[in-house]
Design a protein around this motif. Structure first.
Motif: not given
Ligand code: FES
Length: 110
Positions: A53-57, A62-66, A72-75
């Motif tokens: 829950e709430h953990q997207f980085l 430094a990046l958003i992670q699936c 990995l996605f740029k914030i």
């Protein structure tokens, strides 16, 4: 359609927060004092991104992670820079801040 998400202070610097609303699932990230809001949907398989829950980085924040396959996605713009959906984008959500409250801007559903 304008929908209240939360207060801007509910999102901490270098942190993320998820929201499950009637209008859909979203998450917000704050980096360098700037807030970014996206649909909580990985462009690879259309599943939610977070592993907790709430953990997207990622671990460096430094990046958003699936969590499913590690894309990995740029914030800043939601561009996938590594993983199975390379060069695809998270769906960025426009918002306004009024008296500290974040209101996301959604297209009418029909
Ligand atoms: S579902 Fe997100 S990387 Fe595969």
């Amino acid at each position: 359609m304008k929908v209240l998400l939360c207060h801007e202070n509910d999102i901490q610097e270098d942190d993320s927060r998820g929201f499950e609303l009637d209008e859909g699932n979203f998450f917000a990230v704050k980096k360098d004092g700037i807030i970014y809001v996206y649909n909580n949907r990985c462009p690879h398989l259309g599943v939610p991104l977070e592993w907790q829950e709430h953990q997207f980085l990622d671990s460096d924040k430094a990046l958003i992670q699936c969590s499913t396959h590690g894309a990995l996605f740029k914030i800043e713009n939601g561009e996938c820079i590594a993983g199975p959906c390379l060069k695809q984008y998270l769906n960025k959500i426009n918002f306004t801040i009024e008296d500290g409250q974040i209101f996301i801007q959604l297209a009418p559903s029909n």
